[in-house]
Design a protein around this motif. Structure first.
Motif, mmCIF file in Angstrom:
data_model
loop_
_atom_site.group_PDB
_atom_site.id
_atom_site.type_symbol
_atom_site.label_atom_id
_atom_site.label_comp_id
_atom_site.label_asym_id
_atom_site.label_seq_id
_atom_site.Cartn_x
_atom_site.Cartn_y
_atom_site.Cartn_z
ATOM 1 N N LEU A 172 26.720 8.478 -3.859
ATOM 2 C CA LEU A 172 26.007 9.467 -4.668
ATOM 3 C C LEU A 172 25.970 9.028 -6.130
ATOM 4 O O LEU A 172 26.903 8.377 -6.611
ATOM 5 C CB LEU A 172 26.698 10.831 -4.567
ATOM 6 C CG LEU A 172 26.554 11.580 -3.247
ATOM 7 C CD1 LEU A 172 27.266 12.914 -3.333
ATOM 8 C CD2 LEU A 172 25.082 11.783 -2.885
ATOM 9 N N PRO A 173 24.911 9.394 -6.845
ATOM 10 C CA PRO A 173 24.851 9.066 -8.276
ATOM 11 C C PRO A 173 26.087 9.599 -9.008
ATOM 12 O O PRO A 173 26.555 10.707 -8.750
ATOM 13 C CB PRO A 173 23.571 9.771 -8.742
ATOM 14 C CG PRO A 173 22.715 9.811 -7.522
ATOM 15 C CD PRO A 173 23.666 10.047 -6.388
ATOM 16 N N TYR A 174 26.570 8.821 -9.948
ATOM 17 C CA TYR A 174 27.824 9.122 -10.634
ATOM 18 C C TYR A 174 27.770 10.457 -11.388
ATOM 19 O O TYR A 174 28.799 11.113 -11.575
ATOM 20 C CB TYR A 174 28.144 7.991 -11.613
ATOM 21 C CG TYR A 174 29.580 7.961 -12.084
ATOM 22 C CD1 TYR A 174 30.638 7.909 -11.178
ATOM 23 C CD2 TYR A 174 29.876 7.974 -13.448
ATOM 24 C CE1 TYR A 174 31.955 7.870 -11.617
ATOM 25 C CE2 TYR A 174 31.186 7.938 -13.899
ATOM 26 C CZ TYR A 174 32.221 7.887 -12.976
ATOM 27 O OH TYR A 174 33.525 7.854 -13.418
ATOM 28 N N LYS A 175 26.588 10.886 -11.803
ATOM 29 C CA LYS A 175 26.478 12.135 -12.558
ATOM 30 C C LYS A 175 26.933 13.335 -11.728
ATOM 31 O O LYS A 175 27.469 14.315 -12.291
ATOM 32 C CB LYS A 175 25.053 12.344 -13.060
ATOM 33 C CG LYS A 175 23.990 12.410 -11.980
ATOM 34 C CD LYS A 175 22.601 12.515 -12.604
ATOM 35 C CE LYS A 175 21.510 12.492 -11.555
ATOM 36 N NZ LYS A 175 20.154 12.531 -12.191
ATOM 37 N N TYR A 176 26.753 13.289 -10.410
ATOM 38 C CA TYR A 176 27.203 14.398 -9.567
ATOM 39 C C TYR A 176 28.724 14.399 -9.421
ATOM 40 O O TYR A 176 29.342 15.451 -9.260
ATOM 41 C CB TYR A 176 26.524 14.316 -8.200
ATOM 42 C CG TYR A 176 25.028 14.524 -8.289
ATOM 43 C CD1 TYR A 176 24.485 15.752 -8.659
ATOM 44 C CD2 TYR A 176 24.143 13.471 -8.024
ATOM 45 C CE1 TYR A 176 23.120 15.929 -8.764
ATOM 46 C CE2 TYR A 176 22.772 13.650 -8.124
ATOM 47 C CZ TYR A 176 22.268 14.882 -8.494
ATOM 48 O OH TYR A 176 20.912 15.056 -8.611
ATOM 49 N N VAL A 177 29.313 13.218 -9.485
ATOM 50 C CA VAL A 177 30.779 13.117 -9.468
ATOM 51 C C VAL A 177 31.344 13.753 -10.732
ATOM 52 O O VAL A 177 32.307 14.533 -10.691
ATOM 53 C CB VAL A 177 31.211 11.645 -9.369
ATOM 54 C CG1 VAL A 177 32.735 11.533 -9.366
ATOM 55 C CG2 VAL A 177 30.622 10.996 -8.114
ATOM 56 N N THR A 231 24.587 6.844 -15.323
ATOM 57 C CA THR A 231 24.937 7.997 -14.491
ATOM 58 C C THR A 231 24.262 7.976 -13.127
ATOM 59 O O THR A 231 24.615 8.758 -12.243
ATOM 60 C CB THR A 231 24.563 9.312 -15.203
ATOM 61 O OG1 THR A 231 23.165 9.324 -15.492
ATOM 62 C CG2 THR A 231 25.360 9.469 -16.482
ATOM 63 N N ASN A 232 23.290 7.088 -12.934
ATOM 64 C CA ASN A 232 22.641 6.967 -11.626
ATOM 65 C C ASN A 232 23.310 5.921 -10.741
ATOM 66 O O ASN A 232 22.899 5.703 -9.600
ATOM 67 C CB ASN A 232 21.163 6.629 -11.798
ATOM 68 C CG ASN A 232 20.370 7.799 -12.366
ATOM 69 O OD1 ASN A 232 20.534 8.936 -11.922
ATOM 70 N ND2 ASN A 232 19.521 7.527 -13.347
ATOM 71 N N GLU A 233 24.333 5.253 -11.268
ATOM 72 C CA GLU A 233 25.084 4.287 -10.470
ATOM 73 C C GLU A 233 25.750 5.011 -9.300
ATOM 74 O O GLU A 233 26.331 6.089 -9.469
ATOM 75 C CB GLU A 233 26.141 3.603 -11.338
ATOM 76 C CG GLU A 233 26.936 2.524 -10.619
ATOM 77 C CD GLU A 233 27.904 1.810 -11.551
ATOM 78 O OE1 GLU A 233 28.618 0.915 -11.096
ATOM 79 O OE2 GLU A 233 27.917 2.159 -12.755
ATOM 80 N N LEU A 234 25.645 4.420 -8.106
ATOM 81 C CA LEU A 234 26.171 5.082 -6.917
ATOM 82 C C LEU A 234 27.693 4.957 -6.839
ATOM 83 O O LEU A 234 28.271 3.923 -7.169
ATOM 84 C CB LEU A 234 25.535 4.494 -5.661
ATOM 85 C CG LEU A 234 24.009 4.633 -5.550
ATOM 86 C CD1 LEU A 234 23.520 4.076 -4.222
ATOM 87 C CD2 LEU A 234 23.573 6.087 -5.717
ATOM 88 N N PHE A 235 28.307 6.050 -6.382
ATOM 89 C CA PHE A 235 29.768 6.101 -6.303
ATOM 90 C C PHE A 235 30.181 6.533 -4.901
ATOM 91 O O PHE A 235 29.650 7.490 -4.339
ATOM 92 C CB PHE A 235 30.324 7.086 -7.332
ATOM 93 C CG PHE A 235 31.820 7.257 -7.270
ATOM 94 C CD1 PHE A 235 32.660 6.413 -7.987
ATOM 95 C CD2 PHE A 235 32.391 8.261 -6.506
ATOM 96 C CE1 PHE A 235 34.043 6.564 -7.942
ATOM 97 C CE2 PHE A 235 33.771 8.429 -6.448
ATOM 98 C CZ PHE A 235 34.600 7.571 -7.173
ATOM 99 N N THR A 236 31.158 5.849 -4.341
ATOM 100 C CA THR A 236 31.773 6.228 -3.074
ATOM 101 C C THR A 236 33.278 6.341 -3.307
ATOM 102 O O THR A 236 33.905 5.384 -3.774
ATOM 103 C CB THR A 236 31.498 5.199 -1.973
ATOM 104 O OG1 THR A 236 30.086 5.155 -1.708
ATOM 105 C CG2 THR A 236 32.223 5.574 -0.688
ATOM 106 N N GLY A 237 33.814 7.491 -3.005
ATOM 107 C CA GLY A 237 35.241 7.702 -3.230
ATOM 108 C C GLY A 237 35.566 9.179 -3.249
ATOM 109 O O GLY A 237 34.772 10.016 -2.796
#
Length: 298
Positions: free
Chosen positions: A234-239, A258-264
């Motif tokens: 998911l985009p980092y901004k939602y994290v 902030t659009n970089e994808l994050f998994t964790g």
């Protein structure tokens, strides 16, 4: 005790024995009881108390005779009639609303023994009076539903509507984000007038108006019920937004896409550990000043 107070407490079924005896001594006691009994079977969709009272009074004025000894008690009955109709309309149309603040979760029991776990910064509304006819709730934020079997159950959000028949599912509706995950039973998600059926493990994800393909969900319940937020590409901004909701902090970003994808994932019970969980995978650093946290990429 004043007459109006006795009548008000009588309408609320809140008279003690002494007050009940005083109420029975009122000169129009019999009229009040008959009027109240007649109202029990009254059903109305839309009632304007003010207009109806004016209509009654106008009728009285145009038909009264030269002798008006009956006018005063009739006025009292008309006023009571308006109050009763007003109380009926108010109690049958008002919604029950529940809200959670940042860093807060709560469990809501619905009238049919269905339950909703509300995540932080969420809003839920439903009408108890119409529940047997229409099981429907309004949701803003995130909630995990366990729905008792019965008639159609609907969750309405600003983005889409979720329709189920006795199942377990999670709905998350945030700014430009709408996600439904089915954990048990069958769920129908209506978005842009099109319905998508979800079976256990299936999910529906919409970001910025675009439907996103999502992998199968293997967990039995959403992770946030166990005080942990989990993200899959998911985009980092939602994290960041979820982190702020769970910890009641303000996060400032420097040199971060902030659009970089994050998994964790991150825990909701340990701020420093949670910060490491969302920064180390992306090689970020952080600093804290009072209630503000700054994340940056060197």
């Amino acid at each position: 005790m004043e007459r109006e107070i006795l009548i008000s407490k009588w309408l609320d079924n809140n008279l003690n024995p002494e007050e009940l005896e005083a109420f029975k001594l009122l000169e129009d006691y019999d009229d009040l009881v008959k009027l109240h009994s007649g109202l029990q079977a009254f059903k109305v969709d839309d009632y304007n108390t003010t207009n109806e009272l004016e209509r009654v009074l106008k009728t009285i004025k145009t038909t009264k005779k030269q002798t008006t000894h009956w006018f005063k008690p009739l006025m009292r009955v008309a006023a009571i009639l308006a109050i009763c109709f007003g109380l009926y309309y108010y109690t049958t149309t008002i919604d029950t609303t529940i809200t959670t603040d940042v860093a807060q979760k709560t469990l809501v029991d619905l009238p049919d023994n269905s339950t909703v776990n509300l995540n932080a910064k969420s809003y839920l509304a439903f009408n108890k009076s119409s529940w047997n006819k229409e099981r429907e709730v309004e949701l803003e934020g995130e909630g995990f539903f366990k729905v008792a079997k019965g008639a159609t159950f609907q969750v309405k959000t600003k983005t889409g509507t979720v329709t189920v028949y006795g199942t377990q599912f999670n709905v998350k509706q945030r700014e430009n984000y709408f996600e439904v995950i089915c954990y048990e039973g069958l769920v129908g998600v209506t978005f842009n007038s099109q319905e998508t059926k979800l079976k256990p493990g299936d999910s529906f994800l919409m970001i910025n108006g675009k439907i996103i393909a999502n992998e199968k969900e293997n967990s039995a319940t959403p992770s946030w019920l166990n005080n942990e937020s989990t993200f899959k590409s998911l985009p980092y901004k939602y994290v960041i937004s979820e982190f702020e909701r769970q910890y009641n902090v303000n996060i400032t970003l420097k040199n971060i896409d902030t659009n970089e994808l994050f998994t964790g994932s991150f825990t909701h019970s340990n701020l420093d550990l949670a910060l490491k969980s969302i920064t180390l995978p992306l090689h970020l650093t952080y600093s804290k000043t009072n209630n503000t946290i700054t994340l940056k990429r060197e």
